[in-house]
Design an enzyme around this catalytic site. Structure first.
Site, PDB file in Angstrom:
ATOM      1  N   TYR A  57       0.816  -1.213   0.000  1.00  0.00           N
ATOM      2  CA  TYR A  57       0.000   0.000   0.000  1.00  0.00           C
ATOM      3  C   TYR A  57       0.850   1.264   0.000  1.00  0.00           C
ATOM      4  O   TYR A  57       0.411   2.301  -0.513  1.00  0.00           O
ATOM      5  CB  TYR A  57      -1.018  -0.043   1.151  1.00  0.00           C
ATOM      6  CG  TYR A  57      -2.080  -1.078   0.879  1.00  0.00           C
ATOM      7  CD1 TYR A  57      -3.063  -0.847  -0.069  1.00  0.00           C
ATOM      8  CD2 TYR A  57      -2.052  -2.325   1.507  1.00  0.00           C
ATOM      9  CE1 TYR A  57      -4.006  -1.812  -0.373  1.00  0.00           C
ATOM     10  CE2 TYR A  57      -2.992  -3.296   1.216  1.00  0.00           C
ATOM     11  CZ  TYR A  57      -3.970  -3.038   0.265  1.00  0.00           C
ATOM     12  OH  TYR A  57      -4.895  -3.996  -0.056  1.00  0.00           O
ATOM     13  N   ARG A  60       1.316   1.758  -3.690  1.00  0.00           N
ATOM     14  CA  ARG A  60       0.092   2.254  -4.333  1.00  0.00           C
ATOM     15  C   ARG A  60      -0.141   3.727  -3.990  1.00  0.00           C
ATOM     16  O   ARG A  60      -0.570   4.513  -4.829  1.00  0.00           O
ATOM     17  CB  ARG A  60      -1.118   1.415  -3.892  1.00  0.00           C
ATOM     18  CG  ARG A  60      -1.044  -0.024  -4.383  1.00  0.00           C
ATOM     19  CD  ARG A  60      -2.372  -0.718  -4.237  1.00  0.00           C
ATOM     20  NE  ARG A  60      -3.368  -0.127  -5.136  1.00  0.00           N
ATOM     21  CZ  ARG A  60      -4.679  -0.360  -5.042  1.00  0.00           C
ATOM     22  NH1 ARG A  60      -5.144  -1.135  -4.074  1.00  0.00           N
ATOM     23  NH2 ARG A  60      -5.515   0.202  -5.878  1.00  0.00           N
ATOM     24  N   ASN A  91     -13.473   2.666  -4.771  1.00  0.00           N
ATOM     25  CA  ASN A  91     -12.063   2.973  -4.995  1.00  0.00           C
ATOM     26  C   ASN A  91     -11.408   3.525  -3.734  1.00  0.00           C
ATOM     27  O   ASN A  91     -12.036   4.250  -2.964  1.00  0.00           O
ATOM     28  CB  ASN A  91     -11.916   3.973  -6.139  1.00  0.00           C
ATOM     29  CG  ASN A  91     -12.515   3.435  -7.427  1.00  0.00           C
ATOM     30  OD1 ASN A  91     -12.532   2.232  -7.644  1.00  0.00           O
ATOM     31  ND2 ASN A  91     -13.006   4.323  -8.281  1.00  0.00           N
ATOM     32  N   VAL A  92     -10.135   3.212  -3.560  1.00  0.00           N
ATOM     33  CA  VAL A  92      -9.406   3.669  -2.374  1.00  0.00           C
ATOM     34  C   VAL A  92      -8.537   4.889  -2.684  1.00  0.00           C
ATOM     35  O   VAL A  92      -7.835   5.382  -1.804  1.00  0.00           O
ATOM     36  CB  VAL A  92      -8.552   2.532  -1.770  1.00  0.00           C
ATOM     37  CG1 VAL A  92      -9.452   1.415  -1.264  1.00  0.00           C
ATOM     38  CG2 VAL A  92      -7.532   1.986  -2.766  1.00  0.00           C
ATOM     39  N   ASP A  93      -8.585   5.375  -3.921  1.00  0.00           N
ATOM     40  CA  ASP A  93      -7.840   6.591  -4.274  1.00  0.00           C
ATOM     41  C   ASP A  93      -8.624   7.823  -3.843  1.00  0.00           C
ATOM     42  O   ASP A  93      -9.765   7.732  -3.374  1.00  0.00           O
ATOM     43  CB  ASP A  93      -7.546   6.627  -5.781  1.00  0.00           C
ATOM     44  CG  ASP A  93      -8.826   6.599  -6.626  1.00  0.00           C
ATOM     45  OD1 ASP A  93      -9.609   7.579  -6.558  1.00  0.00           O
ATOM     46  OD2 ASP A  93      -9.046   5.616  -7.354  1.00  0.00           O
ATOM     47  N   HIS A 108     -14.364   0.852   0.677  1.00  0.00           N
ATOM     48  CA  HIS A 108     -13.254  -0.074   0.914  1.00  0.00           C
ATOM     49  C   HIS A 108     -12.043   0.588   1.540  1.00  0.00           C
ATOM     50  O   HIS A 108     -10.954   0.016   1.535  1.00  0.00           O
ATOM     51  CB  HIS A 108     -12.866  -0.759  -0.401  1.00  0.00           C
ATOM     52  CG  HIS A 108     -13.946  -1.643  -0.940  1.00  0.00           C
ATOM     53  ND1 HIS A 108     -14.022  -2.032  -2.267  1.00  0.00           N
ATOM     54  CD2 HIS A 108     -15.022  -2.211  -0.320  1.00  0.00           C
ATOM     55  CE1 HIS A 108     -15.082  -2.801  -2.433  1.00  0.00           C
ATOM     56  NE2 HIS A 108     -15.708  -2.922  -1.271  1.00  0.00           N
ATOM     57  N   GLY A 175     -18.365   2.452 -13.895  1.00  0.00           N
ATOM     58  CA  GLY A 175     -17.080   1.789 -13.740  1.00  0.00           C
ATOM     59  C   GLY A 175     -17.081   0.545 -12.895  1.00  0.00           C
ATOM     60  O   GLY A 175     -16.037   0.132 -12.406  1.00  0.00           O
ATOM     61  N   THR A 176     -18.244  -0.066 -12.739  1.00  0.00           N
ATOM     62  CA  THR A 176     -18.320  -1.308 -11.966  1.00  0.00           C
ATOM     63  C   THR A 176     -19.465  -2.145 -12.501  1.00  0.00           C
ATOM     64  O   THR A 176     -20.442  -1.615 -13.027  1.00  0.00           O
ATOM     65  CB  THR A 176     -18.505  -1.025 -10.463  1.00  0.00           C
ATOM     66  OG1 THR A 176     -18.450  -2.247  -9.730  1.00  0.00           O
ATOM     67  CG2 THR A 176     -19.824  -0.323 -10.187  1.00  0.00           C
ATOM     68  N   SER A 177     -19.348  -3.435 -12.370  1.00  0.00           N
ATOM     69  CA  SER A 177     -20.354  -4.335 -12.915  1.00  0.00           C
ATOM     70  C   SER A 177     -21.612  -4.347 -12.062  1.00  0.00           C
ATOM     71  O   SER A 177     -21.561  -4.205 -10.841  1.00  0.00           O
ATOM     72  CB  SER A 177     -19.783  -5.748 -12.998  1.00  0.00           C
ATOM     73  OG  SER A 177     -20.798  -6.672 -13.296  1.00  0.00           O
TER      74      SER A 177
END
Length: 234
Positions: A57, A60, A91-93, A108, A175-177
């Site tokens: 991490y 990242r 997203n974690v950004d 998350h 941006g996600t299913s």
């Protein structure tokens, strides 16, 4: 008296950040190929080798400094001029925040923060993207871990996210299913009759009543912006 603005709730996933150059776990060449997922993103992996997880991490977080929000992020912020916008992101950004969005919930966790090992409620922002942590790092008297929800852990923000979804006047997925948790689950909490938009270049398993915008995140949000702003101005 000013009329109340409609509440626009947006659920975003890896696809929106990928267009800024952030590698995703599942794509070819993504992070899963460089690290076994259960080694760096699970509770068991952290228990086995916390140094590896901290290092992963740290890398990242440092990479996050070299990317910028894209047009999709910026237009979601611009929609705040017309709507009461809430973003629920997997997203974690921090690209939504850097684009200016003011109400962002991270399901998350967040790369730019750590939390106390002995008290999950104690969350500490790191001073910079290049602020590495280790298992020995102590902040305000507490050893810390990445502020990330690992596999095998509960998602503490999911219930608050369902409450926000239930109050949506418009719901958008980007941006996600629609078949991947948690975005698909959030859709179940949206009130019947609320307009739902799904931005995806290759949509599949689309429920009835969902308006599909077949496009990438950046192109799709441009189209969404025109649709919503034009409707709202009538």
């Amino acid at each position: 008296m000013t009329a109340k603005r409609p509440r626009l709730v947006v659920s975003t996933g890896a696809g929106i950040s990928a267009e800024s150059g952030i590698s995703t776990f599942r794509d070819a060449g993504g992070l899963w190929e460089q690290y076994p997922v259960m080694d760096v993103a699970s509770a068991d992996g952290f228990a086995r080798n916390p140094a590896l997880v901290h290092r992963f991490y740290n890398e990242r977080r440092k990479a996050l400094a070299s990317v910028e929000p894209n047009e999709a992020h910026r237009l979601l912020h611009k929609l705040e001029e017309h709507f009461d916008v809430y973003i629920i992101t997997q997203n974690v950004d921090d690209l939504h925040e850097r684009a200016g969005s003011t109400k962002v919930m991270h399901l998350h966790g967040e790369l730019t923060k750590v939390r106390a090992l002995d008290n999950p409620q104690l969350i500490f922002p790191l001073p910079s993207y290049d602020s590495p942590t280790t298992p020995e790092s102590v902040i305000e008297g507490h050893r810390v871990r990445p502020h990330i929800v690992f596999f095998q852990e509960a998602v503490p923000m999911f219930e608050p996210a369902t409450e926000i979804a239930a109050e949506a006047d418009i719901f958008v997925i980007i941006g996600t299913s629609l078949v991947v948790y948690p975005a698909a689950s959030l859709l179940h909490y949206v009130r019947q009759g609320v307009p739902v938009y799904y931005i995806d270049p290759n949509p599949s398993a689309v429920p009835d009543g969902v308006t599909v915008i077949r496009a990438t995140a950046t192109e799709g949000v441009k189209k969404l912006y025109q649709i919503l702003v034009n409707k709202n101005s009538k």
